[in-house]
Scaffold this active site. Sequence first.
Site, PDB file in Angstrom:
ATOM      1  N   ARG A  62      -5.404  -4.884   0.043  1.00 12.40           N
ATOM      2  CA  ARG A  62      -5.570  -5.510   1.365  1.00 12.40           C
ATOM      3  C   ARG A  62      -6.619  -6.614   1.356  1.00 12.40           C
ATOM      4  O   ARG A  62      -6.619  -7.470   2.234  1.00 12.40           O
ATOM      5  CB  ARG A  62      -5.833  -4.445   2.426  1.00 12.40           C
ATOM      6  CG  ARG A  62      -4.542  -3.814   2.912  1.00 12.40           C
ATOM      7  CD  ARG A  62      -4.770  -2.610   3.768  1.00 12.40           C
ATOM      8  NE  ARG A  62      -5.011  -1.430   2.963  1.00 12.40           N
ATOM      9  CZ  ARG A  62      -5.790  -0.429   3.318  1.00 12.40           C
ATOM     10  NH1 ARG A  62      -6.426  -0.466   4.463  1.00 12.40           N
ATOM     11  NH2 ARG A  62      -5.948   0.604   2.524  1.00 12.40           N
ATOM     12  N   GLU A  99     -13.381   6.645  -0.204  1.00 11.08           N
ATOM     13  CA  GLU A  99     -13.492   7.642   0.862  1.00 11.08           C
ATOM     14  C   GLU A  99     -12.489   8.766   0.578  1.00 11.08           C
ATOM     15  O   GLU A  99     -12.687   9.899   0.971  1.00 11.08           O
ATOM     16  CB  GLU A  99     -13.191   6.966   2.207  1.00 11.08           C
ATOM     17  CG  GLU A  99     -13.600   7.762   3.427  1.00 11.08           C
ATOM     18  CD  GLU A  99     -13.177   7.081   4.719  1.00 11.08           C
ATOM     19  OE1 GLU A  99     -12.556   6.002   4.665  1.00 11.08           O
ATOM     20  OE2 GLU A  99     -13.457   7.641   5.782  1.00 11.08           O
TER      21      GLU A  99
END
Length: 178
Positions: A62, A99
Amino acid sequence: MNIQQELLSVLKDYPDFPKAGIIFKDICPMLSNPAVFKRVMRHMAEHAADCKATHIIGMESRGFLFGMPLAAELGLPFIPARKAGKLPGEVLKQSYTLEYGIDHVEIQKSSVHADGRYLIVDDVIATGGTAAAVAQLVQTGGGTVAGFSFVIELSFLNGRRQLQDLSPKAGVYSLLTL
Ligand code: AMP
């Protein structure tokens, strides 16, 4: 509406994606809204110019969506930071903690220069692990980190601390802090 309100109106949350406990920030509605996307890119371009960056690095995948138009807008070279095993030739490799998992990132060794100032771009900063790994690659290659630029910062994860510790002179810019 200011840019932060505009972003909040288009971004969508997906709780428990890609795993339980993660609230995934979906930027796809922003990508499909050219007026908002243009405004986002204008803000990012102003910051990038302030950093005096000579190169833009975007993180797979992204980060490519923002880094590439930014580089084109500023007339700067774009460097893709890719997941392990995707880039040909001699590469610099660094592991990092996400994460939601552990991964490796690589850049081509020939893309880092001692006199280069590299702006590291991604859509979201969560733990900061990915951006920190790319900053380490730049520094290992002998380049300077000019700054970090994100659309969204998940401030409760305090990712910017890691980046500031690693590259104290590089500013951490995010358009929307949550
Ligand atoms: P981190 O290394 O923890 O800062 O994670 C940053 C990378 O993971 C970015 O490339 C983001 O695209 C993605 N990411 C992490 N957390 C989220 C989230 N909650 N929503 C959307 N993308 C995320």
